[in-house]
Design a protein around this motif. Structure first.
Motif, PDB file in Angstrom:
ATOM      1  N   GLY B  93       0.823  -1.202   0.000  1.00 43.34           N
ATOM      2  CA  GLY B  93       0.000   0.000   0.000  1.00 43.34           C
ATOM      3  C   GLY B  93       0.857   1.252   0.000  1.00 43.34           C
ATOM      4  N   ASP B  94       0.187   2.403  -0.074  1.00 44.49           N
ATOM      5  CA  ASP B  94       0.930   3.664  -0.146  1.00 44.49           C
ATOM      6  C   ASP B  94       1.558   4.034   1.195  1.00 44.49           C
ATOM      7  N   GLY B  95       0.882   3.694   2.288  1.00 44.73           N
ATOM      8  CA  GLY B  95       1.496   3.935   3.594  1.00 44.73           C
ATOM      9  C   GLY B  95       2.725   3.058   3.765  1.00 44.73           C
ATOM     10  N   ASP B  96       2.570   1.819   3.366  1.00 48.93           N
ATOM     11  CA  ASP B  96       3.634   0.829   3.502  1.00 48.93           C
ATOM     12  C   ASP B  96       4.852   1.198   2.650  1.00 48.93           C
ATOM     13  N   PHE B 119       2.169  -1.667  -6.454  1.00 50.94           N
ATOM     14  CA  PHE B 119       2.018  -0.578  -5.483  1.00 50.94           C
ATOM     15  C   PHE B 119       0.585  -0.060  -5.537  1.00 50.94           C
ATOM     16  N   ILE B 120      -0.176  -0.293  -4.478  1.00 44.62           N
ATOM     17  CA  ILE B 120      -1.596   0.073  -4.444  1.00 44.62           C
ATOM     18  C   ILE B 120      -1.756   1.453  -3.798  1.00 44.62           C
ATOM     19  N   ASN B 121      -2.039   2.436  -4.654  1.00 45.09           N
ATOM     20  CA  ASN B 121      -2.246   3.807  -4.179  1.00 45.09           C
ATOM     21  C   ASN B 121      -3.746   4.057  -4.035  1.00 45.09           C
ATOM     22  N   ASN B 122      -4.209   4.064  -2.775  1.00 41.66           N
ATOM     23  CA  ASN B 122      -5.619   4.387  -2.529  1.00 41.66           C
ATOM     24  C   ASN B 122      -5.761   5.673  -1.711  1.00 41.66           C
ATOM     25  N   ALA B 123      -4.685   6.437  -1.651  1.00 41.42           N
ATOM     26  CA  ALA B 123      -4.705   7.793  -1.076  1.00 41.42           C
ATOM     27  C   ALA B 123      -5.091   7.849   0.402  1.00 41.42           C
ATOM     28  N   VAL B 124      -5.126   6.703   1.051  1.00 44.72           N
ATOM     29  CA  VAL B 124      -5.396   6.667   2.506  1.00 44.72           C
ATOM     30  C   VAL B 124      -4.696   5.460   3.130  1.00 44.72           C
ATOM     31  N   TYR B 125      -4.676   5.458   4.461  1.00 42.77           N
ATOM     32  CA  TYR B 125      -4.340   4.251   5.218  1.00 42.77           C
ATOM     33  C   TYR B 125      -5.656   3.501   5.406  1.00 42.77           C
ATOM     34  N   GLY B 126      -5.877   2.480   4.600  1.00 44.83           N
ATOM     35  CA  GLY B 126      -7.144   1.756   4.669  1.00 44.83           C
ATOM     36  C   GLY B 126      -7.288   0.987   5.968  1.00 44.83           C
ATOM     37  N   MET B 127      -6.296   0.200   6.251  1.00 46.54           N
ATOM     38  CA  MET B 127      -6.451  -0.770   7.327  1.00 46.54           C
ATOM     39  C   MET B 127      -6.700  -0.146   8.699  1.00 46.54           C
TER      40      MET B 127
HETATM   41 MG    MG Z   1      -3.327   2.870   1.296  1.00 48.14          MG
END
Ligand code: MG
Ligand code: TPP
Ligand code: SF4
Lengths: 393, 242
Positions: B93-96, B119-127
């Motif tokens: 993820g993007d945070g990772d 690299f999964i960019n979802n513009a947030v910390y999902g988890m």
């Molecule tokens: Mg993310």
């Protein structure tokens, strides 16, 4: 300090004759004797080497396939030795971008079945703790070397033993342990480096070699196994390792246990393993325990100085003995069985009393425990130990 | 009747834990399809991140490892160095990848490790419930940017792909999106390219995937796709970066 070391073996033998007792020689001595025998078979050679290099050479000879590290004094000779000798035998050496990266590389290499090692000194070892916790949780074998320096914080680069709590209590988060081995001699550093890889594989867990800056940088002649530059790594099949799932179900390496009760099960499994290790893997060297009125307790470099004090006290007719824990976890509790309530123990450390707590726990009130320690650059001298012993006796 | 549409062999036939409209499931499937197509399932080793995709190994049917948050590329580096004959990829993820693991990301790329990165960019910390990520857009509201991301307080969205493209060790970087069927097909061919590069020993390859997170964006699945199209891809332009 180095000056009084070569004569040590010699003096111990003299003392045992003088005192009419047979000391319980420690592992290092026994292995030296058996190694000397092997030397005739031309398997061994004698080299002059630092403690740091001896650990590296021990790792190479144990078939270490992978090393990652980040520079820090006083363990730089170790990383330099690995940089020189790992690639020539086709093994992997990586200078990592940080201790965090290095320990997680070790995690990956071990997950892929390699014998893997990293080394550092105190501040770097603090950074590695999250990774060590993952390695323990994922049940991966790994060898981690901590050549301790003074703390807290950046501290200084002087030798110290103030990471004992961190090493023996887990260090990172979670209910886990690492096996902790504390060599006192350069020969023993080499021998225990070899042992560490076997223990790590046997129990699938992290093993720490805990030395201090003196041991790391001191040079001594040692016997090492002959090793050709072409000698490859360990390459033992590990059925759980990640190798690609050809012909089998996929393997997963993880510490995460999400299902109901799964993490408790993992923890119980770890505890079971730790119980076996406590019973089977405790190591120590005991000297003159059969007639001692006061028993010195010290490990690593501090034990060498304590031994010199013991030698002088014995020659002066004082009934002094010594316990040198070689495994700090598991702590050799069984060594602490005083013949009477009058026997006193003096714990000596290059810290302000960390192993002290394990000695107190092991004795559980059965004997008086005294302490002598310095840290942050200083260490108790032979004279200080002798004076303290005289005061207690 | 002839069956022409199969679930990929590289995926277990189980439901995922992802929210409705989440992009992770689509990305998992694309990776699995490509691994099948290239016939590399039995020699692939995947690294799952810490993030919503933490149990990706419960969905992928090949060898996998967990990595601590941000450390996937350190883990992958070592696995690939020890076993160069295997195909090793990280999924992060993007945070990772771009916050806690930035150092590992940059240095693995700079060493030119022969790895594939999804690299999964979802513009947030999902988890962790939708906090600001390094990729959060200016003005985007998250649980830690209640009034929207403010350049003065929070800095700008981090374009890690463009940064990595500057490194000589990097072979291939492409940014793709999951916001329409056409874009999904483009994403699939970029993923294929990134795996082929590794097979050909070409070096570090990364595919950044703009991926919907309806739950943390507070939008419906359909609105989330439109938000990528109308907002996210303006900040993160699609296409080959290197
Ligand atoms: Mg993310
Ligand atoms: C060292 C550490 N810090 C924080 C966390 C908590 N944590 C788990 S996932 C995550 C963020 C994940 O965000 P991202 O990488 O963008 O993945 P996503 O869930 O959005 O797919 C955080 C902060 C953790 N597990 N470990
Ligand atoms: S929180 Fe977002 S990224 Fe995580 S599963 Fe739900 S939609 Fe997907």
């Amino acid at each position: 300090m180095r000056g009084d070391l070569p004569g040590l073996l010699h003096r111990n033998i003299q003392i045992s004759v003088a005192a009419g007792t047979v000391p319980e020689w420690g592992l290092s001595l026994l292995s030296e004797v058996s190694m000397a025998r092997e030397k005739h078979q031309k398997k061994l050679k004698k080299i002059l080497i630092t403690g740091n290099e001896a650990i590296a050479e021990g790792a190479l000879s144990a078939g270490c396939d992978f090393y990652a590290g980040y520079p820090i004094t006083p363990q730089n000779e170790l990383i330099a030795y690995m940089a020189k000798y790992m690639p020539e035998s086709g093994r992997v050496f990586i200078q990592a971008e940080s201790e965090l990266a290095a320990i997680n590389m070790v995690y990956g290499a071990s997950a892929a079945g390699a014998r893997a090692m990293t080394s550092s000194s105190s501040p770097g070892i603090s950074l590695k703790q999250e990774g060590i916790s993952y390695i323990a949780g994922a049940e991966l074998p790994a060898v981690i070397v901590n050549i301790m320096r003074g703390g807290p914080g950046l501290g200084n680069i002087a030798p110290a033993q103030s990471d004992y709590f961190q090493a023996t209590r887990g260090g990172g988060h979670g209910d886990y342990h690492t096996i902790v081995l504390a060599p006192a001699y350069v020969q023993e550093a080499y021998d225990l480096a070899r042992t560490s890889f076997d223990l790590a594989d046997k129990y699938r867990m992290p093993v720490m070699i805990l030395g201090d800056g003196f041991l790391g940088q001191m040079m001594e002649p040692i016997l090492v196994r002959r090793r050709s530059p072409a000698t490859k790594g360990h390459n033992k099949e590990k059925p759980w390792a990640l190798t690609g799932c050809e012909g089998r179900r996929p393997n997963i390496i993880k510490s995460f246990a999400l299902a109901e009760g799964a993490l408790e099960q993992l923890n119980l499994k770890l505890q079971q393993k730790y119980k076996v290790i406590k019973n089977k893997e405790a190591r120590f060297e005991g000297l003159f325990l059969d007639d001692a009125k006061i028993v010195l307790v010290a490990y690593g470099t501090m034990a060498r100085i304590a031994k010199s004090s013991l030698t002088r006290l014995r020659l002066a007719g004082e009934r002094v003995g010594m316990i040198r824990p070689i495994s700090l976890w598991p702590f050799p509790q069984k060594a602490f069985c005083p013949r009477s309530k009058k026997i006193k123990y003096l714990v000596i450390e290059m810290s302000y009393g960390q192993m002290l707590e394990d000695v107190q726990l092991a004795l559980n009130g059965k004997a008086q425990v005294e302490f002598l320690g310095r840290s942050g650059g200083g260490l108790p001298s032979e004279e200080e130990i002798i004076n303290k012993v005289k005061k207690i006796l | 009747m002839e069956k022409i549409f199969f679930p990929p062999e590289s995926l277990y036939d189980v439901p995922t834990h992802y929210c409705p409209g989440c992009g992770h499931g689509i990305a998992h499937r694309l990776v699995a399809e490509i691994i099948d197509q290239l016939g590399i399932r039995e020699k692939t080793i995947g690294i799952a991140p810490v993030g919503c995709a933490v149990i990706a190994y419960d969905y992928w049917k090949f060898d996998c490892s967990e990595a601590a948050h941000g450390r996937a590329l350190a883990v992958a580096t070592a696995i690939k160095r020890v076993r160069p004959q295997n195909i090793v990829f990280t999924y992060q993820g993007d945070g990772d990848l771009a916050a806690i693991g930035t150092n590992e990301t940059i240095h693995a790329a700079n060493r030119g490790e022969n790895l594939t990165v999804i690299f999964i960019n979802n513009a947030v910390y999902g988890m962790t419930g939708g906090q600001m990520a390094p990729t959060t857009l200016l003005g985007q509201k998250t649980s830690t940017t209640l009034d929207g991301r403010d350049r003065q307080k929070h800095g700008y969205p981090l374009k890690i792909s463009e940064m990595l493209a500057l490194l000589p060790g990097v072979h291939y970087i492409e940014r793709v999106s999951l916001h329409s069927p056409q874009e999904v097909l483009k994403a699939k061919s970029a993923i294929r390219q990134a795996f082929e590069n590794q097979i050909n020993n070409a070096g570090f390859s990364l595919v950044e995937i703009l991926s919907p997170c309806p739950t943390c964006w507070g939008l419906s699945p359909k609105e989330s796709l439109d938000w990528i199209r109308d907002h996210m891809q303006k900040e993160f332009p699609l296409g080959r970066i290197k």
